[in-house]
Design a protein around this motif. Structure first.
Motif, mmCIF file in Angstrom:
data_model
loop_
_atom_site.group_PDB
_atom_site.id
_atom_site.type_symbol
_atom_site.label_atom_id
_atom_site.label_comp_id
_atom_site.label_asym_id
_atom_site.label_seq_id
_atom_site.Cartn_x
_atom_site.Cartn_y
_atom_site.Cartn_z
ATOM 1 N N CYS A 214 0.856 -1.190 0.000
ATOM 2 C CA CYS A 214 0.000 0.000 0.000
ATOM 3 C C CYS A 214 0.892 1.240 0.000
ATOM 4 N N ALA B 261 -4.121 0.385 -1.255
ATOM 5 C CA ALA B 261 -4.646 -0.947 -0.937
ATOM 6 C C ALA B 261 -3.914 -2.084 -1.667
ATOM 7 N N HIS C 169 -1.916 -4.219 5.241
ATOM 8 C CA HIS C 169 -1.535 -3.725 6.575
ATOM 9 C C HIS C 169 -2.752 -3.327 7.385
ATOM 10 N N CYS D 20 -5.782 0.001 7.114
ATOM 11 C CA CYS D 20 -5.566 0.449 5.734
ATOM 12 C C CYS D 20 -6.713 1.386 5.320
#
Ligand SMILES: [Zn+2]
Length: 206
Positions: free
Chosen positions: A39, A64, A100, A103
């Protein structure tokens, strides 16, 4: 606020000059072992996670950590060309798709912010994960937004691994053992990486 020119001066004085030979050698070519698809989030730092030096990791960063499938490769050529280059020219041995915690892209997909209309490009980009979002909305009706977003972060990584396999050259290299695909979910606050096990289809904390 970070003074970017002060940082540049420090890079030159503290980093470059102390490692000048390393940088001079590095200038000749790059031989990264890994393509990191992460990301754009500023908290995700591939070099820190991999304890890597410049020249080791080829990056693709987007909101993303999305990999457009082969059928969409022209429309989203910024991402797919970098994948092509990493595989065909740089001959990377690993591809890591890293999602992660918290996000913003996944959260915006689950629960679009009020100003989403003012973000037309972001809307188009993250619409690529609408099918996953809808699947989660259907299967997790009682879950909180946070739980749904975390689930989307993790399912999204798995989807992007599948999307990588829609490219013939990637599938061939994986089947021949010349390339390994890795799916990670990075919990920023815990400093923890969960790795997707493609056999058990579960995430395992590393
Ligand atoms: Zn993100």
């Amino acid at each position: 606020m970070q003074d970017i020119y002060k940082a540049l001066k420090q890079f030159k004085e503290n980093d470059y000059l102390r490692n000048q030979t390393f940088y001079e050698n590095l200038s000749e070519s790059q031989t990264p072992h890994t393509l990191f698809i992460g990301c754009s989030d500023s908290r995700v730092s591939p070099e820190r996670l991999l304890q890597a030096y410049p020249g080791e990791v080829f990056h693709i960063r987007n909101i993303a950590n999305i990999v457009p499938p082969a059928g969409q490769s022209v429309k989203y050529a910024s991402t797919t060309s970098a994948i092509e280059y990493a595989v065909e020219v740089l001959n990377v041995k690993n591809i890591i798709v890293c999602g992660h915690s918290n996000c913003g892209g996944c959260a915006a997909s689950i629960h679009p912010p009020e100003n989403i209309d003012q973000l037309p490009y972001t809307s188009i980009w993250i619409s690529q994960i609408n099918a996953l979002r809808d699947q989660i909305a259907e299967e997790m009706t009682d879950a909180s937004l946070t739980e749904k977003a975390t689930c989307l972060e993790k399912l999204n990584v798995v989807q992007q691994l599948e999307n990588l396999l829609t490219f013939d050259n990637i599938r061939d290299r994986v089947e021949n053992g010349h390339l390994v695909l890795n799916g990670w979910h990075y919990n920023i606050g815990a400093g923890e990486i969960s790795i997707y096990n493609q056999e058990s289809k579960e995430y395992e904390i590393f």
